[in-house]
Design a protein around this motif. Structure first.
Motif, short mmCIF file in Angstrom:
data_model
loop_
_atom_site.label_atom_id
_atom_site.label_comp_id
_atom_site.label_asym_id
_atom_site.label_seq_id
_atom_site.Cartn_x
_atom_site.Cartn_y
_atom_site.Cartn_z
N SER A 13 0.84 -1.20 0.00
CA SER A 13 0.00 0.00 0.00
C SER A 13 0.87 1.24 0.00
O SER A 13 0.87 2.02 -0.95
CB SER A 13 -0.95 -0.01 1.20
N ASN A 52 -0.64 15.42 0.71
CA ASN A 52 -1.34 14.37 -0.03
C ASN A 52 -0.66 14.04 -1.36
O ASN A 52 -0.77 12.92 -1.86
CB ASN A 52 -2.80 14.74 -0.24
N GLU A 109 0.01 10.32 -2.30
CA GLU A 109 -0.46 9.73 -3.57
C GLU A 109 0.69 9.06 -4.31
O GLU A 109 0.50 8.01 -4.94
CB GLU A 109 -1.11 10.80 -4.43
N ARG A 110 1.88 9.65 -4.24
CA ARG A 110 3.03 8.97 -4.84
C ARG A 110 3.29 7.67 -4.11
O ARG A 110 3.54 6.63 -4.72
CB ARG A 110 4.28 9.85 -4.78
N TYR A 127 1.27 5.76 -2.29
CA TYR A 127 0.19 4.77 -2.40
C TYR A 127 -0.19 4.44 -3.83
O TYR A 127 -0.87 3.45 -4.09
CB TYR A 127 -1.04 5.25 -1.64
N GLY A 128 0.21 5.29 -4.76
CA GLY A 128 -0.14 5.05 -6.16
C GLY A 128 -1.50 5.57 -6.54
O GLY A 128 -1.88 5.54 -7.72
N ASP A 129 -2.24 6.06 -5.57
CA ASP A 129 -3.57 6.63 -5.81
C ASP A 129 -3.95 7.45 -4.58
O ASP A 129 -3.11 7.70 -3.71
CB ASP A 129 -4.61 5.53 -6.09
N ALA A 130 -5.23 7.83 -4.50
CA ALA A 130 -5.67 8.70 -3.40
C ALA A 130 -6.09 7.92 -2.15
O ALA A 130 -6.58 8.52 -1.19
CB ALA A 130 -6.82 9.58 -3.87
N SER A 131 -5.85 6.61 -2.13
CA SER A 131 -6.34 5.81 -1.01
C SER A 131 -5.65 6.14 0.31
O SER A 131 -6.20 5.88 1.39
CB SER A 131 -6.16 4.32 -1.31
N ASN A 162 -4.73 9.28 1.13
CA ASN A 162 -4.88 10.71 1.42
C ASN A 162 -5.53 10.93 2.78
O ASN A 162 -6.35 10.11 3.24
CB ASN A 162 -5.71 11.39 0.34
#
Length: 525
Positions: A349, A432, A436-437, A439-443, A445
């Motif tokens: 994650s 954030n 995001e970097r 986690y690869g997405d906004a999960s 944030n």
């Protein structure tokens, strides 16, 4: 792999006499080299400047060992960056070391004293840099250039500004680590000279004034040669200085911190898309780095720097070849307090959770056992394409002194501490962006109410681990010695405990106290 690298090993040596008595700096025979034979043209000034830059990476006049700059300490130990890592990381929750080299475990135990060889090594390395720079500035004055018929004064002026930046960097390290310190500049006499001791506040003001004076003299951001400082490096050091001003002077300067963070943010740097790639052997192209110590397995060979960090972190069941090296040194691991800052330690994650756990225990029963404590796999001598670096012993992996992620986090902290010139919404956006970097997405944030000072301290650990920020961060947050936050083996016991506030500073080495009657020891030592 070859780099277009400015910091290269050079055989040039300069005759310089130490301004600080008993620093154990190895002198150069004046019969071999004098200022008149060294400083002959613009290129020779550039070579001496390269020696000064090289002082952050190299340890002597030849690599990897032999003709060391500092006497009285193993040359591998004497590396500026290796010593700085010892002081900034081994004293914290981020790193422990298995070795029994002299007093090295006293760092994690918070049990060091004024005769510690590693403290003397850091102190001597800082002042060796300062002595070199002072002499470079003396020899590049307008009068000296005129005497030597050197007319390219603009180029030399740029060199001088860079040298003053590097001196400011070393003086910042000195005031952060030691507090009230010996103070010398190019205006002081050369030779048998016992410097006065300047207060921490005075050194702070000097570093600030130097950086402000050279700000416009420095080359524009991202315009200098590889691994040389530019205007954004000056801004970054000013931001760092101001973020810690309340510790150094008793007066917060968070608005000023935000001002200089904004200058860096607006200079065009961008976050590198892949976190792990920033710590690999081909990280010379990482646009997030503002100022770095450059390493090249062929041209900057020493047993310090990232060679030390990468080799020392490999042991147990770890494959040395997976890290691009010819063997691990089975030394560095981390504590459960740091590991527990990640909800998921697999890295699936949050990609910053870079741990090797096979055959390693989470808890440390014995500091001397490498398999006690998770290993950290953040740094490697492997390229992003999976190939080893140019040398299996000496690494190609550069070390970032300042990078954009740190600026984002400094901005957010300064806003939370009440600084003007920034907003909480922008601070949240910067934080954030890092998550995001990772986690690869906004999960991953966080919401606005999750942006707290406690969160920032933990996020700095997750983002900047093993990059030599942690001790300074813990002191700024008031938890380095206190019972409010303990970690395994803090204070020399497995569960950790509060330690004496005298450890907020390192002592002035006893040898320098004995040699210089102008100096007073830090309280408690």
């Amino acid at each position: 792999m070859k780099k277009n690298i400015f910091i290269l090993f050079i055989g040039l040596v300069v005759y310089m006499t130490s301004c600080v008595d008993d620093l154990n700096v190895v002198p150069i025979d004046p019969d071999e080299e004098t200022a008149e034979t060294v400083f002959t043209d613009v290129e020779s000034y550039k070579q001496v400047l390269a020696k000064i830059y090289g002082g952050l990476a190299l340890t002597g006049q030849q690599g990897p060992a032999g003709q060391g700059d500092i006497a009285g300490i193993d040359e591998g130990f004497s590396s500026y960056l290796r010593q700085y890592y010892y002081h900034q990381e081994l004293t914290t929750d981020e790193a422990v070391i298995a070795w029994n080299d002299q007093t090295i475990k006293d760092f994690h135990n918070h049990d060091w004293g004024a005769n510690d060889v590693f403290i003397r090594g850091m102190y001597s390395r800082i002042y060796y840099q300062i002595v070199l720079i002072n002499e470079f500035l003396r020899q590049s004055s307008t009068d000296k250039l005129a005497e030597r018929g050197i007319t390219d004064v603009e180029t030399i002026a740029n060199f001088r500004a860079e040298a003053r930046f590097l001196r400011a960097l070393s003086y910042w390290h000195a005031l952060d680590l030691f507090g009230d310190i010996p103070f010398v500049t190019e205006e002081d006499n050369v030779g048998a000279f016992l410097p006065r001791q300047a207060s921490r506040e005075e050194v702070f003001e000097y570093v600030e004034s130097e950086l402000l004076a050279i700000e416009e003299q420095m080359i524009a951001p991202m315009s200098n040669e590889f691994a040389r400082a530019d205007r954004a490096a000056v801004w970054s050091l000013l931001a760092k200085l101001y973020l810690n001003a309340e510790v150094y002077t008793g007066t917060g300067m968070y608005t000023e911190c935000i001002t200089y963070c904004n200058k860096v943010i607006n200079a065009g740097y961008t976050l590198h898309p892949d976190f792990q790639e920033m710590f690999l052997a081909d990280n010379q192209d990482v646009g997030e780095f503002i100022f770095r110590v450059a390493f090249d397995g062929q041209n900057t060979q020493s047993f310090g720097g990232t060679t030390f960090i990468i080799h020392a972190a490999v042991g147990g069941d770890m494959s040395a070849s997976a890290f691009g090296i010819d063997g691990g040194w089975a030394g560095l691991r981390t504590t459960s307090a740091f590991v527990n800052k990640f909800d998921d330690i697999s890295g699936d994650s949050d990609s910053r959770a870079l741990f090797f756990t096979e055959g390693q225990s989470l808890e440390i029963a014995d500091l001397s056992t490498f398999t006690d404590g998770y290993a950290v796999s953040k740094w490697k001598n492997i390229t992003s394409g999976g190939q080893p670096g140019s040398d299996l012993t000496f690494t190609d992996t550069d070390f970032p002194i300042f990078r954009l992620a740190d600026i984002y986090l400094m901005y957010a902290e300064a806003v939370l501490r009440g600084g003007s010139g920034g907003t909480t919404s922008e601070a949240l956006g910067y934080v954030n962006a890092l998550r995001e970097r990772a986690y690869g997405d906004a999960s991953g944030n966080i919401a606005q109410d999750g942006l707290t000072l406690d969160f920032i301290l933990d996020e700095r650990a997750r983002e900047l681990a093993w990059e030599c920020h942690r001790r300074t961060d813990l002191i700024r947050f008031g938890v380095f010695t206190s019972a409010d936050y303990v970690w395994p083996w803090k204070g020399g016991i497995q569960e950790g405990r509060a330690t004496d506030n005298k450890y907020l500073l390192f002592p002035i080495p006893a040898s320098d106290i004995a040699a210089n009657p102008n100096l007073e020891q830090n309280p408690g030592y």
